[in-house]
Design a protein around this motif. Sequence first.
Motif, short mmCIF file in Angstrom:
data_model
loop_
_atom_site.label_atom_id
_atom_site.label_comp_id
_atom_site.label_asym_id
_atom_site.label_seq_id
_atom_site.Cartn_x
_atom_site.Cartn_y
_atom_site.Cartn_z
N ALA A 156 -31.56 33.78 21.52
CA ALA A 156 -32.44 34.96 21.56
C ALA A 156 -31.95 35.98 22.58
O ALA A 156 -31.99 37.19 22.32
CB ALA A 156 -33.86 34.53 21.90
N ARG A 157 -31.48 35.51 23.73
CA ARG A 157 -30.96 36.43 24.74
C ARG A 157 -29.75 37.17 24.21
O ARG A 157 -29.63 38.38 24.37
CB ARG A 157 -30.59 35.68 26.03
CG ARG A 157 -30.10 36.62 27.13
CD ARG A 157 -29.67 35.86 28.37
NE ARG A 157 -28.69 34.82 28.15
CZ ARG A 157 -27.38 35.03 27.98
NH1 ARG A 157 -26.88 36.24 28.00
NH2 ARG A 157 -26.56 34.00 27.80
N LEU A 174 -28.97 37.73 21.03
CA LEU A 174 -29.29 38.57 19.87
C LEU A 174 -30.28 39.69 20.17
O LEU A 174 -30.16 40.78 19.62
CB LEU A 174 -29.83 37.71 18.73
CG LEU A 174 -28.84 36.71 18.14
CD1 LEU A 174 -29.55 35.77 17.17
CD2 LEU A 174 -27.71 37.44 17.44
N THR A 175 -31.27 39.41 21.03
CA THR A 175 -32.33 40.39 21.26
C THR A 175 -32.42 40.88 22.69
O THR A 175 -33.10 41.86 22.96
CB THR A 175 -33.71 39.80 20.89
OG1 THR A 175 -34.04 38.78 21.84
CG2 THR A 175 -33.72 39.25 19.49
N GLY A 176 -31.78 40.17 23.60
CA GLY A 176 -31.89 40.52 25.01
C GLY A 176 -33.18 40.01 25.63
O GLY A 176 -33.44 40.26 26.80
N ASN A 177 -34.00 39.29 24.86
CA ASN A 177 -35.29 38.83 25.36
C ASN A 177 -35.37 37.30 25.32
O ASN A 177 -35.84 36.72 24.36
CB ASN A 177 -36.43 39.44 24.53
CG ASN A 177 -37.79 39.13 25.11
OD1 ASN A 177 -37.92 38.43 26.10
ND2 ASN A 177 -38.82 39.67 24.48
N ARG A 178 -34.93 36.68 26.37
CA ARG A 178 -34.96 35.22 26.46
C ARG A 178 -36.37 34.72 26.80
O ARG A 178 -36.80 33.67 26.34
CB ARG A 178 -33.97 34.77 27.53
CG ARG A 178 -33.93 33.28 27.77
CD ARG A 178 -32.98 32.91 28.89
NE ARG A 178 -33.02 31.51 29.16
CZ ARG A 178 -32.17 30.62 28.68
NH1 ARG A 178 -31.20 31.00 27.89
NH2 ARG A 178 -32.30 29.35 28.99
N TYR A 230 -38.93 33.51 24.12
CA TYR A 230 -38.60 32.25 23.50
C TYR A 230 -38.74 31.08 24.46
O TYR A 230 -39.02 29.95 24.04
CB TYR A 230 -37.22 32.32 22.86
CG TYR A 230 -37.23 33.26 21.68
CD1 TYR A 230 -37.56 32.79 20.42
CD2 TYR A 230 -37.00 34.61 21.84
CE1 TYR A 230 -37.63 33.64 19.33
CE2 TYR A 230 -37.06 35.49 20.76
CZ TYR A 230 -37.38 34.99 19.52
OH TYR A 230 -37.47 35.85 18.46
#
Length: 96
Positions: A39-40, A42-46, A49
Amino acid sequence: MLRVLSAGGSLHSLELTQPDAWFRPFYYLYLKAILPTAARLLTGNRTAYQYLGDTIEAFPSRVSLAEEIRTAGFARVGHVGLTFGIVAIHSAFKAP
């Protein structure tokens, strides 16, 4: 939920829950390490998740949740684990 159901009404709930014991180590490796890292990337938002993994880990087991539903006053409480117990469908009825 019991309060708003009509007599004889039914409750059905789909929940993310504790997986079967044999599958738990694999699932938590994925949920707590692989998924947040992906997630980090792909989206920068770990964080979102990580939160998901933490809440699933803290959620009651299928048996414990069924007991909570029964304690709340429901009758004919049951549950079915799906996908190695990752999700469960809980069913219960309000007495007529």
